[in-house]
Write an enzyme that holds these catalytic residues in place. Sequence first.
Site, PDB file in Angstrom:
ATOM      1  N   LEU A  85     -10.089 -28.529  -2.386  1.00 22.19           N
ATOM      2  CA  LEU A  85     -11.021 -27.461  -2.756  1.00 22.19           C
ATOM      3  C   LEU A  85     -10.489 -26.128  -2.241  1.00 22.19           C
ATOM      4  O   LEU A  85      -9.903 -26.081  -1.164  1.00 22.19           O
ATOM      5  CB  LEU A  85     -12.406 -27.728  -2.165  1.00 22.19           C
ATOM      6  CG  LEU A  85     -13.060 -29.046  -2.584  1.00 22.19           C
ATOM      7  CD1 LEU A  85     -14.460 -29.153  -2.010  1.00 22.19           C
ATOM      8  CD2 LEU A  85     -13.122 -29.161  -4.101  1.00 22.19           C
TER       9      LEU A  85
ATOM     10  N   GLY B   8     -10.218 -36.861   3.315  1.00 21.99           N
ATOM     11  CA  GLY B   8     -10.679 -36.223   4.553  1.00 21.99           C
ATOM     12  C   GLY B   8     -10.839 -34.735   4.275  1.00 21.99           C
ATOM     13  O   GLY B   8     -10.223 -34.195   3.333  1.00 21.99           O
ATOM     14  N   GLY B   9     -11.693 -34.049   5.066  1.00 27.25           N
ATOM     15  CA  GLY B   9     -11.922 -32.618   4.890  1.00 27.25           C
ATOM     16  C   GLY B   9     -12.303 -32.309   3.450  1.00 27.25           C
ATOM     17  O   GLY B   9     -13.180 -32.945   2.894  1.00 27.25           O
ATOM     18  N   ASP B  10     -11.571 -31.340   2.835  1.00 26.70           N
ATOM     19  CA  ASP B  10     -11.879 -30.991   1.443  1.00 26.70           C
ATOM     20  C   ASP B  10     -10.832 -31.564   0.519  1.00 26.70           C
ATOM     21  O   ASP B  10     -10.621 -31.066  -0.583  1.00 26.70           O
ATOM     22  CB  ASP B  10     -11.965 -29.459   1.301  1.00 26.70           C
ATOM     23  CG  ASP B  10     -10.694 -28.766   1.776  1.00 26.70           C
ATOM     24  OD1 ASP B  10      -9.843 -29.498   2.414  1.00 26.70           O
ATOM     25  OD2 ASP B  10     -10.512 -27.592   1.546  1.00 26.70           O
ATOM     26  N   GLU B  11     -10.120 -32.647   0.959  1.00 24.44           N
ATOM     27  CA  GLU B  11      -9.089 -33.259   0.139  1.00 24.44           C
ATOM     28  C   GLU B  11      -9.612 -34.513  -0.543  1.00 24.44           C
ATOM     29  O   GLU B  11     -10.147 -35.406   0.119  1.00 24.44           O
ATOM     30  CB  GLU B  11      -7.890 -33.634   1.008  1.00 24.44           C
ATOM     31  CG  GLU B  11      -7.110 -32.436   1.490  1.00 24.44           C
ATOM     32  CD  GLU B  11      -6.019 -32.815   2.466  1.00 24.44           C
ATOM     33  OE1 GLU B  11      -5.225 -31.959   2.833  1.00 24.44           O
ATOM     34  OE2 GLU B  11      -5.994 -34.008   2.892  1.00 24.44           O
TER      35      GLU B  11
END
Lengths: 581, 348
Positions: free
Chosen positions: A448, A488-491
């Site tokens: 993102l 994970g995170g925005d991945e």
Amino acid sequence: MRPGLAVKLAVLLAAIGILASGLTGFFAYTANRSMLVEAAQRNLLTSTQLLNRRFAAALTDIGDDSRLLASLPIAPRLAAAGSGKERQREENMLAQAFAAMMKIHPAYLQIRLIGAGQNGLERVRVDSSASRPIRVEGEQLQEKGHFPYVFETLRLGPGRTYQSRISINRENGTHSAQDKPILRVATPVYEARGPALGVLVITVDLASLLTTLKADLPKNYGLYLANKWGDFLIHPNPALTFGFDKGRRFFMQDSFRATRPLFDKGARSTVLNGLDEPQQAAGLVLAFEREPFSSSDPHHFVVLGLSQPLTGVLDGAESLGRSIVRMVLAFSALAIVLAVVFARAITHPLNMLAHAATRFSSERAMEALPLKRMDEIGILARCFDRMRNQIQSHMAELLEHQQEMAYLAHHDQLSGLPNRTLFFRQLEESLHSASRRQSLLAVLFVDLDCFKQVNDEFGHAMGDQVLHTVARRLQHTVRAQDLVARLGGDEFIILLGDVSDDKDLPAIANKILDSLREPMMLGGRSLSIGGSIGISVFPRDGCTAEELVQHADQAMYEVKTSGRNATRLYSPPEQRTGLPG
Amino acid sequence: MRQTKRKNLLRCGLLVSFFFAMRPVLGLETLRVLAWPGYADPDVVARFEQRYQAKVEVTYVDSDEVLWSRLHSPQDQRFDVVAANTVEIARYVAAGLLAPLDLAALPNTRRQSPRFQALATIPGLVHDGRIYAVPYTYSTMGLIYDRRQFRTPPQSMNVLWNPRYRHKVLAFNSAAHNFSFTALGLGIAHPFRLDREQMKHVTRRLVALRRNILTYYTLPEEATELFMEHKVALLFANYGTQQLAQLRQAGADVGYVLPREGALAWLDCWAMTRTAPRPALATAWINYMLDPGVGALLSRRQGLANTQSHPSAQESSATIVWLAPVEDIAQRESLWRRIVSGDRPERF
């Protein structure tokens, strides 16, 4: 195969049954045998005593005969020395009386009147020769004073009798009596007053005396007689009799040890049998009785014995034995049948339990159990049932937990999407099948744009909502067989299987970007978020999951660096140099 | 590999069995002894076995007839040594059953009293200058008298005929010995070789003895009973000192004399058979039997005289006449039967 409990139990029970009936039979048989032998011993002892009484009575009769002859009035006159016609006549008379007596009693082998004087010269003597009385006279008459039957009898009072020991007659010229087992019965001859003038001696054939005595005993009975030292005088084996006469003695107490007390301890009678003492009395039942023998010598006795074959005694036991064997066999067969039935009755519910346990452990099947029984097996069945139910519910719980754990391990909690682990596993599986089918496969790495700002501006809760919405949108955009995961995170990462042509890929990626770019209403505000997508294609951009993901990541990174919000296919570095950045 | 292993095993087995089979030959030789009860008691035998590392098998006999038949046993049951009296020894030598002995190998013979070292004086032991047996034990046939009825011990055999002791005398019921001792009493030089005249004389003398005695006895127990019961004064002791002991045990106050005319005696000797496979072991046994210790045991246990102890003064001065084969035993027996039966002297 090892025998089961049913077989073991049946064998055990049958063995117990057979053993019990066999032992009972055996003890009944032996008890019966010893009872028969005891009874035979008692009877034999009675017969022996009877025989002894008859022997004693016969000796008394002989004594009476000798007294009768000794009491004839001419006897004292003839006992003294003398001569003349009158004496000749009287001697003839007495000889006739002797002969008459011998005719009545064939066992009398010799009757003599012996004088006390002239060294015990015989005065009147009648011998038996071939069962006929024969008169011995003149020169033939012998001196007998040195024989105990003369000197011992002369010491006796009037009317008393002397009984000699039983011996072999070694006196010469005694016709039928010569070398025969005999005994002598003698009476002193007295006048009204004065010393004994002579003796009257009857020589008795022991064999014919005993033949008449044992006439009514069964043929297979054996007769034994021993003198006071134990020397056999009568024995079924004649070679063992009168051993002392041949220089080699055979003793009753050596042949039958049980008779020893009769000789040295004054015991009256003894019995023995081949069952209890096979060494001494092999195959025989024996009874012995001690009998006082001489009226003149209180220490003198004989031991008389009878034997009977053990086989005759045990005939009754043998037929009983046979019926006992039949009975034991029948009971053993019954025991075997009962043992089988009983063993099956016991092991059937056990087998049921075992079967239920096997089926339960292998297939979790709930087989029927003998729950209604009131015995130990019923208790066991109920316990097992309870345990089975508990296990069942525990297992169900466990399974649920396990599934939950597996889900947690492979999914991202926030978005509900598969996580990296699950993604890589799926990717590898898809790689396998794709390489087998030689089909194409694409990995899309989605990152993102400016997600950090959302987090910073609206807080993490909002960030999370954004991620959640992105996840939904990604899922809705791709086909059902494609896989969307959050790394994970925005991945995020997407696996597109069965890509027919890699030229379609930019279009698909753009379609995804479009769906991302649509504004989302969060907390009353409209928010639009963009993304960068890197694409790698199997097999062109790599053959392993790592390579593909890494290359998609590189492509995404290149999008990021070149202004974001776009898509890009991975291109190897050597190609990239020739292309505009 | 396996095959050789098995072969080795087999060889081992054969060796072991061979060893066991050879053992009696290598270590334990067997000596087979034929003897009378009491001559070779188990403890005496055990000591010999230990000393000579040999195994001894003793077979007991109870009569001269059995002894003779045993000596003619089949090959595999042959005996090595035998104990027999002088008369029997003479018979065995004549039958070629015995092997001569080497006195040098019997050192214990030198410990015997001089009477038994003078082997040539004992009839039956020496033939053609070779010795066939050595004396072991003997028993004299003397007179036993009641000390209460004799102020001084009787001297002569002829006291048996003394009418003073009429019906107080016991004689032994035997053909051979009675003729011999009566002949001795009559001063006949060869009591075992009587000629017709001597025989007639002796027979009549025996009838006279019959008239003087109470009775004849056969067993020693019988003699003891009669002695006690009938207050007997004198008896001819066929069983020698053994009989004396029995009488004393019964409570009799008795003495024992050897008459001056000479006393008959039997003498048992050890001899080795011609078939003895191990003469050295057999000789060792005979030497061992002449050991003073063994002799002392025999005297203590059996009441029999041994050949080592010094005899009493009376005995050593007395003439002992060892039994020898008689001229015609059948004749003596037939005469004896008539004597015992009570035939009057006119009939002889």
